[in-house]
Design an enzyme around this catalytic site. Structure first.
Site, PDB file in Angstrom:
ATOM      1  CG  PHE A 152      -1.895   1.190   1.125  1.00 48.93           C
ATOM      2  CD1 PHE A 152      -3.057   1.096   0.376  1.00 48.93           C
ATOM      3  CD2 PHE A 152      -1.600   2.403   1.731  1.00 48.93           C
ATOM      4  CE1 PHE A 152      -3.925   2.183   0.250  1.00 48.93           C
ATOM      5  CE2 PHE A 152      -2.464   3.495   1.603  1.00 48.93           C
ATOM      6  CZ  PHE A 152      -3.628   3.380   0.862  1.00 48.93           C
ATOM      7  CG  ASP A 240       5.419   3.541   1.920  1.00 48.21           C
ATOM      8  OD1 ASP A 240       5.433   4.168   2.996  1.00 48.21           O
ATOM      9  OD2 ASP A 240       4.423   3.465   1.179  1.00 48.21           O
ATOM     10  CE  LYS A 269      -1.268   5.501   7.665  1.00 49.70           C
ATOM     11  NZ  LYS A 269      -0.875   4.976   6.357  1.00 49.70           N
TER      12      LYS A 269
HETATM   13  C1  LIG Z   1      -1.075   5.262   4.960  1.00 50.31           C
HETATM   14  C2  LIG Z   1       0.012   4.856   4.038  1.00 50.31           C
HETATM   15  C3  LIG Z   1       0.286   5.593   2.875  1.00 50.31           C
HETATM   16  C4  LIG Z   1      -0.571   6.755   2.437  1.00 50.31           C
HETATM   17  O1  LIG Z   1      -0.501   7.820   3.318  1.00 50.31           O
HETATM   18  P1  LIG Z   1      -1.577   9.014   3.220  1.00 50.31           P
HETATM   19  O2  LIG Z   1      -1.107   9.993   4.238  1.00 50.31           O
HETATM   20  O3  LIG Z   1      -2.905   8.427   3.497  1.00 50.31           O
HETATM   21  O4  LIG Z   1      -1.489   9.544   1.835  1.00 50.31           O
HETATM   22  C5  LIG Z   1       1.350   5.204   2.097  1.00 50.31           C
HETATM   23  N1  LIG Z   1       2.121   4.160   2.441  1.00 50.31           N
HETATM   24  C6  LIG Z   1       1.893   3.428   3.546  1.00 50.31           C
HETATM   25  C7  LIG Z   1       2.795   2.294   3.882  1.00 50.31           C
HETATM   26  C8  LIG Z   1       0.820   3.745   4.373  1.00 50.31           C
HETATM   27  O5  LIG Z   1       0.575   3.003   5.456  1.00 50.31           O
END
Ligand SMILES: *Cc1c(COP(=O)(O)O)cnc(C)c1O
Length: 416
Positions: A152, A240, A269
């Protein structure tokens, strides 16, 4: 009984409101299937709904509220900065943006930082940086980025394309070209994709632990093999760290769990402790952005940077990583005991304070059933896929609160 040992203050009566879901839904786009719950106040690891009912918050705004709700250090930074200067844009130097970048560089393998407003945007920055590096340094005309199944990376067009889950792609074609998917934790699949794509792979983008995809930790051997291959082939490794970074794993960064360093990584986050901020970080060797290449009007403004800096300094000053490690062990031990008691549970896994409880594939109950029943009993949880319940409490969660959550879950599992 443990459940009654935490005395929660009652909510102020003036905060209670007559809230109408119908009114809400007639104005806000229904992009979310929301729970039947409206929250109006938070303090520490507790939040309150419009009826004044208290909940133990093991969602923390989806792994964002690092220091819980209404933490004094966050309140102080918010108040001080908003009384001084909120926003000026990046036409000018923003000193506190430089201070936050320095903290991040001093506490990671990165040399440079770009600030934006969310995780998706941070990943967009990483993708653009890797593409520019591919065009200018690697001389690849049509670069490809490998990403993993069940990953994700966000909801913008490029990051939703990077996300290796077809359900997020449906109805949004044409997607962004230049992405190719491989199974996670499968090194042979990466080798064959690179061979198949014949010199076009510019970068490999992975989560150190897949959060949304089911709380799936990366395997050390896999990540070390990927790192070595990237070094041999001149391919960039992008991690990420949006969900697992900023202390959630028990280290500042997920890659520290894997014994490797990425060339580029992203954070969002947990970085702002509830204030929207994102960051793309890179090593000097791939710092190819020049003025005009990338931008964000709000990115790194004085307000968000002052708050994020307070979050970072508090993590360090109060040695919160130690709490993440011990509370994480306590939580996993508690969940393991439940797994021994309830045959519906197939596995407990995670790092620090990002943990998942997986149900048997053939179990009649799904993660959502547990989440709903726990909510009734005053515990907020979030699914990560159909069969995994995710636990991402604030990093300041106490021993008593972990015990309480496990005890509520015990009652939930006995009832569903
Ligand atoms: C939540 C998340 C995103 C997206 O972040 P947003 O602030 O919602 O755009 C991208 N990568 C990972 C691993 C995430 O958990």
């Amino acid at each position: 009984m443990i459940v009654d040992t935490i005395v929660q203050p009652k909510i102020q009566p003036e905060l209670l409101s007559a809230f109408s879901q119908d009114e809400f839904n007639s104005h806000v786009m229904t992009t979310y299937g929301r729970f039947n719950l409206a929250l109006i106040k938070g303090e520490g690891c507790t939040v309150w709904d419009t009826n004044g009912k208290a909940y133990l918050d093991f969602v923390a705004g989806i792994a964002t509220c690092t220091l819980g709700h209404a933490h004094p250090a966050v309140i102080e930074a918010v108040m001080a900065q908003i009384n001084t200067l909120t926003h000026v844009s990046n036409l000018y130097y923003v000193p506190v943006q430089g201070e936050l970048a320095k903290w991040l560089v001093d506490h990671s393998c990165a040399d440079r930082v770009f600030f934006c407003n969310s995780g998706a945007e941070a990943n967009e920055g990483a993708i653009k940086l890797a593409r520019k590096y591919a065009h200018t340094a690697l001389k690849i005309a049509e670069p490809v980025i490998l990403t993993a199944h069940a990953s994700f990376h966000g909801r913008t067009l490029a990051t939703v394309t990077a996300t290796g889950q077809p359900k997020y792609h449906k109805n949004f074609a044409p997607l962004v070209p230049g992405f190719h998917y491989v199974p996670y934790n499968d090194f042979a699949a990466i080798e064959s994709a690179i061979a198949e794509l014949d010199g076009r792979v510019a970068a490999i983008m992975l989560e150190p632990l897949q959060g949304e995809g089911g709380v799936n930790p990366g395997q050390i051997e896999y990540f070390q093999q990927v790192r070595k291959l990237c070094d041999e082939k001149g391919i960039l490794l992008i991690l990420d760290e949006v969900q697992v970074g900023m202390g959630r794993s028990g280290k500042y960064w997920g890659y520290e769990q894997l014994g490797i360093e990425p060339d580029i990584f992203t954070s969002a986050k947990g970085l702002g402790g509830g204030i929207p901020i994102g960051a793309t970080l890179c090593k000097a060797s791939c710092n190819v952005f020049e003025p005009g290449d990338h931008a964000s009007t709000y990115g790194g403004n004085p307000f968000v940077c002052a708050v994020a800096l307070a979050v970072c300094q508090t993590l360090e000053r109060e040695n919160i990583l130690a709490n993440v490690q011990s509370r994480g062990e306590q939580l996993r031990a508690g969940l393991q005991q439940l797994a021994a008691k309830y045959p519906d549970i197939s596995e407990v896994r995670g790092w620090g304070l990002i943990n998942g409880l997986e149900l048997q594939a053939d179990s009649k109950i799904n993660a959502i059933d547990i989440v709903k029943a726990a909510m009734e009993l005053g515990l907020l949880l979030v699914p990560a896929g159909v069969k995994v319940v995710r636990f991402v409490p604030p990093l300041i969660v106490s021993e008593l609160e972990i015990d309480k959550a496990v005890s509520i879950l015990d009652r939930v599992l006995a009832s569903v």
